[in-house]
Design a protein around this motif. Structure first.
Motif, mmCIF file in Angstrom:
data_model
loop_
_atom_site.group_PDB
_atom_site.id
_atom_site.type_symbol
_atom_site.label_atom_id
_atom_site.label_comp_id
_atom_site.label_asym_id
_atom_site.label_seq_id
_atom_site.Cartn_x
_atom_site.Cartn_y
_atom_site.Cartn_z
ATOM 1 N N LEU A 1 0.827 -1.212 0.000
ATOM 2 C CA LEU A 1 0.000 0.000 0.000
ATOM 3 C C LEU A 1 0.860 1.260 0.000
ATOM 4 O O LEU A 1 0.468 2.279 -0.589
ATOM 5 N N THR A 2 2.015 1.214 0.640
ATOM 6 C CA THR A 2 2.944 2.343 0.569
ATOM 7 C C THR A 2 3.416 2.553 -0.866
ATOM 8 O O THR A 2 3.475 3.691 -1.354
ATOM 9 N N GLU A 3 3.736 1.459 -1.537
ATOM 10 C CA GLU A 3 4.151 1.564 -2.937
ATOM 11 C C GLU A 3 3.004 2.083 -3.807
ATOM 12 O O GLU A 3 3.240 2.892 -4.723
ATOM 13 N N LEU A 4 1.787 1.655 -3.530
ATOM 14 C CA LEU A 4 0.628 2.151 -4.276
ATOM 15 C C LEU A 4 0.522 3.662 -4.155
ATOM 16 O O LEU A 4 0.377 4.374 -5.165
ATOM 17 N N THR A 5 0.579 4.175 -2.929
ATOM 18 C CA THR A 5 0.477 5.617 -2.733
ATOM 19 C C THR A 5 1.637 6.343 -3.401
ATOM 20 O O THR A 5 1.434 7.314 -4.152
ATOM 21 N N ALA A 6 2.864 5.900 -3.138
ATOM 22 C CA ALA A 6 4.031 6.595 -3.698
ATOM 23 C C ALA A 6 3.992 6.598 -5.218
ATOM 24 O O ALA A 6 4.279 7.620 -5.862
ATOM 25 N N ARG A 7 3.614 5.477 -5.809
ATOM 26 C CA ARG A 7 3.642 5.385 -7.259
ATOM 27 C C ARG A 7 2.544 6.234 -7.895
ATOM 28 O O ARG A 7 2.801 6.955 -8.872
ATOM 29 N N THR A 8 1.318 6.176 -7.360
ATOM 30 C CA THR A 8 0.236 6.954 -7.982
ATOM 31 C C THR A 8 0.465 8.452 -7.807
ATOM 32 O O THR A 8 0.180 9.241 -8.707
ATOM 33 N N VAL A 9 1.012 8.846 -6.662
ATOM 34 C CA VAL A 9 1.311 10.266 -6.457
ATOM 35 C C VAL A 9 2.439 10.715 -7.388
ATOM 36 O O VAL A 9 2.327 11.739 -8.075
ATOM 37 N N ALA A 10 3.512 9.953 -7.434
ATOM 38 C CA ALA A 10 4.659 10.351 -8.264
ATOM 39 C C ALA A 10 4.293 10.381 -9.739
ATOM 40 O O ALA A 10 4.675 11.317 -10.463
ATOM 41 N N GLU A 11 3.552 9.383 -10.203
ATOM 42 C CA GLU A 11 3.177 9.372 -11.623
ATOM 43 C C GLU A 11 2.308 10.568 -11.964
ATOM 44 O O GLU A 11 2.460 11.179 -13.034
ATOM 45 N N ALA A 12 1.380 10.939 -11.074
ATOM 46 C CA ALA A 12 0.551 12.109 -11.337
ATOM 47 C C ALA A 12 1.400 13.381 -11.383
ATOM 48 O O ALA A 12 1.233 14.222 -12.274
ATOM 49 N N ILE A 13 2.316 13.520 -10.450
ATOM 50 C CA ILE A 13 3.155 14.720 -10.406
ATOM 51 C C ILE A 13 4.044 14.825 -11.642
ATOM 52 O O ILE A 13 4.142 15.889 -12.273
ATOM 53 N N LEU A 14 4.678 13.735 -12.020
ATOM 54 C CA LEU A 14 5.665 13.783 -13.099
ATOM 55 C C LEU A 14 5.039 14.055 -14.460
ATOM 56 O O LEU A 14 5.735 14.491 -15.387
ATOM 57 N N ARG A 15 3.735 13.828 -14.590
ATOM 58 C CA ARG A 15 3.064 14.185 -15.852
ATOM 59 C C ARG A 15 3.134 15.684 -16.123
ATOM 60 O O ARG A 15 2.930 16.124 -17.255
ATOM 61 N N HIS A 16 3.388 16.472 -15.093
ATOM 62 C CA HIS A 16 3.322 17.929 -15.233
ATOM 63 C C HIS A 16 4.710 18.577 -15.265
ATOM 64 O O HIS A 16 4.809 19.805 -15.110
ATOM 65 N N ASP A 17 5.761 17.787 -15.473
ATOM 66 C CA ASP A 17 7.121 18.313 -15.617
ATOM 67 C C ASP A 17 7.497 19.287 -14.502
ATOM 68 O O ASP A 17 7.863 20.441 -14.747
ATOM 69 N N PRO A 18 7.448 18.835 -13.256
ATOM 70 C CA PRO A 18 7.718 19.759 -12.148
ATOM 71 C C PRO A 18 9.205 20.056 -11.993
ATOM 72 O O PRO A 18 10.074 19.263 -12.378
#
Length: 389
Positions: free
Chosen positions: A271-288
């Protein structure tokens, strides 16, 4: 003259009631915010258990809803009174209470309604102060998601930073605000942050959370279970979008993860990996170029470390580094929104919630005296955080 506002919040983890006191004032088209402190009081265990029993997927009757509305309101009133005394030397002007979300009705990707309880009349009666509450419904009536509402704060506060910053909140649900420097910023829930982790720990051990992510750190990620969890349709929906525990509750794990003492560490790692991965993938779509984060998830080093690793070279920093207390950010948000409401100013940006137009948010429960406000405030262009004098 500034207004002293107490912002109040209990999030989707419903572990405590937070009250943040701030001084807010207009300096032309800039809102100046001075944090005065935060107090946090845990719900009494019987009330916390009653909230747990009333949340989806459990059935609930109206008598229970009425009792919870009253008991949560009384609890918020006690914390508000303590904040007036302890943080404001007995003098405050306004309370802005989010209350406790018990249901967020989303159907076919559209928000149809939302329910936050904790009757504000108890706060007004106890403190004598006017109370702004029920912030989300007006945005939903205007066609928006009603969540996340943090977009306006993030845009006013961070859009002048260099590069392309992303604001992140890791509460029970994770949300981000992106494209801050554009004329159409976005804010949306990415999925669970602590919600599923906390639910799993509580179901097996009775403890409220995995302290310091210690059990998750001992476990191993289960690839098949993670794959099935990542297949949830919510992650593929386009923003604006919002969610909550009506989707990401313990039943979401049925048939995917075993929850018992022997398997808990692996479940938490997954579940930690689920949260980290879904958050990171959403963020990285926006070229931060940077991520400015707040919320209880930052206090979980296993989650925060995994998220930082997935973000790669993009720095993950706490809101504290920029002067906004991370632990108080959500409560401060509602102080800001209440301040805008009593001045007749919108608390939303349509592009962040999907609404047809900006809205002045909430309903006002009067206090014992008229509320002092500015006659003609200017719509704000920026938010400046200054240390308390």
């Amino acid at each position: 003259m500034p207004l002293r506002v107490i912002g109040m919040m209990s999030g989707t983890s419903f572990d405590a009631v937070d009250a943040a006191a701030v001084e807010l004032a207009f300096d032309g088209d800039v809102i100046v915010l001075r944090p005065l402190g935060l107090i946090s009081r845990p719900y009494p265990e019987p009330l916390r258990a009653a909230i747990t029993a009333a949340l989806p997927p459990h059935p609930v009757d109206l008598e229970t809803v009425c009792r919870l509305d009253t008991e949560i309101g009384r609890c918020f009133a006690d914390v508000a009174a303590a904040a007036v005394d302890e943080l404001c030397d007995g003098r405050a002007d306004l309370v802005a209470s989010h209350g406790q979300t018990v249901y967020h009705w989303v159907e076919d990707g559209a928000a149809r309604g939302t329910l936050q309880i904790g009757q504000p009349a108890w706060i007004a009666e106890r403190t004598g102060l006017p109370v702004v509450a029920d912030f989300r419904t007006r945005d939903i009536a205007a066609g928006g998601q009603g969540a996340p509402l943090v977009g306006l704060l993030d845009v006013l506060w961070l859009r002048s930073r260099p590069g392309n910053p992303v604001a992140l909140n890791l509460g029970g649900i994770a949300n981000i605000t992106v494209d801050l420097g554009t004329d159409r910023p976005l804010a949306y829930d990415t999925g669970p942050a602590n919600a599923l982790l906390d639910a799993a720990v509580r179901a097996v051990t009775g403890e409220p959370y995995d302290r310091d992510g210690a059990r998750a750190a001992r476990g191993r990620v289960l690839p098949e279970a993670l794959h099935r969890l990542l297949a949830a349709p919510y992650y593929r929906r386009l923003p604006p979008k919002s969610t909550g525990k009506e989707l990401f509750h313990l039943g979401h794990l049925d048939g995917i993860l075993s929850l018992d003492e022997d398997s808990l560490d692996d479940a938490l790692a997954t579940l930690t990996e689920l949260t980290a991965r879904t958050v990171a993938e959403a963020i990285l779509r926006h070229d931060p170029t940077e991520v400015v984060a707040a919320g209880g998830g930052l206090r979980n080093p296993t989650l925060a470390g995994r998220l930082a690793a997935l973000l790669g070279p993009v720095p993950l920093r706490s809101a504290d580094e920029l002067g906004l207390p991370s632990a108080a950010k959500e409560a401060i948000l509602f102080a800001l929104l209440g301040f805008l409401t009593v001045h007749g100013l919108p608390g939303t940006l349509p592009s962040t919630t999907g609404a047809r137009h900006p809205s002045v948010l909430g309903s006002i429960t009067p206090g014992r005296r008229p509320l002092r406000t500015l006659a003609e405030p200017v719509p704000p262009r920026a938010l400046e955080i200054r240390p308390a004098s």
